[in-house]
Write an enzyme that holds these catalytic residues in place. Structure first.
Site, PDB file in Angstrom:
ATOM      1  CD  GLU A 106      -6.640   2.260   7.032  1.00  0.00           C
ATOM      2  OE1 GLU A 106      -5.908   1.492   7.668  1.00  0.00           O
ATOM      3  OE2 GLU A 106      -6.330   2.712   5.904  1.00  0.00           O
ATOM      4  CD  GLN A 115      -7.366   0.214   3.637  1.00  0.00           C
ATOM      5  OE1 GLN A 115      -6.368   0.881   3.412  1.00  0.00           O
ATOM      6  NE2 GLN A 115      -7.446  -0.606   4.670  1.00  0.00           N
ATOM      7  CG  ASP A 157      -6.194   4.468   2.043  1.00  0.00           C
ATOM      8  OD1 ASP A 157      -6.812   5.522   1.843  1.00  0.00           O
ATOM      9  OD2 ASP A 157      -6.104   3.929   3.171  1.00  0.00           O
ATOM     10  CD  GLU A 180      -2.516   1.376   2.642  1.00  0.00           C
ATOM     11  OE1 GLU A 180      -3.512   2.124   2.696  1.00  0.00           O
ATOM     12  OE2 GLU A 180      -2.106   0.725   3.625  1.00  0.00           O
TER      13      GLU A 180
END
Length: 262
Positions: free
Chosen positions: A240, A204, A178, A143
């Protein structure tokens, strides 16, 4: 139709960690993710997940000394044995919990090591981890993380992560997209999703810039959810974010996306 997983590390902070599973289930979540599950025995955590009907879809491998500021050890020289022990521990948890995605954090930039040497070690460790995970059907995720929240983190951009994935060419290595981190570092989220969707293994979300609920801030998430449907993304979307207040009270944004109950 997007499917959402509650992040039990950031959400439901008004409950003790083990009780967050049932709280998420009451709010309509069918899945969850967390940073680190290791404070609970795997069997105990599995029992709580099963009793609530929650699937744990993602967690992180051990990151080194988190309290001391470490953020992963996959790229840190001299930590190879510790890294392998951590992967073994994480895979043991994943087998018990039925989790099929494991995020391996890269670590911070080591000023004493040339960047290329640190990157080469990172790739060697990722290749080893992916090989260990393959027989269990577990995908290793990497990530990119923004430099504001995590200064010095080795991996910051989606194109760099996708280049690593392509270079290693492991069938069970994917990139964690993300939206919060990507918007801060790069922006242009929709075009990056279109460009990279084949290599994305998990998504995310959080509001930008405060990292609160996704109905606040500068990102148009309903547009991105529709785009993910258009692109055929069938995975989970991890929530998240840090709730502005009590978690359940802030879930109005989620209601249109929950299965309708009779």
């Amino acid at each position: 139709m997007p499917r959402f997983a509650a992040n039990l590390t950031m959400m439901y902070g008004e409950h003790a960690f083990p009780d967050r599973i049932a709280a998420a289930a009451r709010d309509g979540f069918a899945a969850a993710e967390c940073l680190f599950p290791y404070d609970l025995a795997a069997a105990d955590l599995k029992s709580r997940l099963d009793s609530s009907g929650i699937e744990l879809v993602l967690f992180n491998a051990p990151p080194g000394d988190w309290a001391a500021g470490e953020r992963g050890i996959a790229s840190l020289p001299g930590r190879e044995d510790e890294f392998r022990r951590g992967i073994d521990r994480a895979l043991g948890y994943a087998r018990v919990l039925g989790t099929r995605r494991l995020h391996v954090m890269a670590g911070l930039r080591d000023a004493a090591t040339p960047l290329e040497a640190q990157r080469e070690l990172y790739l060697r460790n990722l290749a080893w981890a992916a090989e260990q995970a393959r027989s269990d059907g577990i995908t290793i995720l990497i990530e990119p993380i923004n430099t504001r929240d995590m200064p010095g983190y080795l991996l910051n951009r989606q194109d760099d992560a996708q280049a690593i994935r392509a270079e290693l060419n492991a069938t069970n290595l994917r990139v964690q997209f993300d939206c919060y981190h990507c918007q801060i570092v790069e922006g242009d989220l929709a075009m990056k999703l279109r460009r990279d969707i084949a290599g994305i293994g998990h998504v995310q979300i959080a509001g930008v810039p405060e990292r609160h609920e996704p109905d606040t801030g500068e990102v148009n998430y309903p547009y991105l959810f529709a785009l993910l449907d258009e692109l055929g993304y069938a995975g989970w979307i991890g929530c998240e974010y840090r709730p502005r207040g009590e978690t359940s009270a802030g879930l109005g944004w989620l209601q249109p996306w929950l299965p309708q109950r009779a």
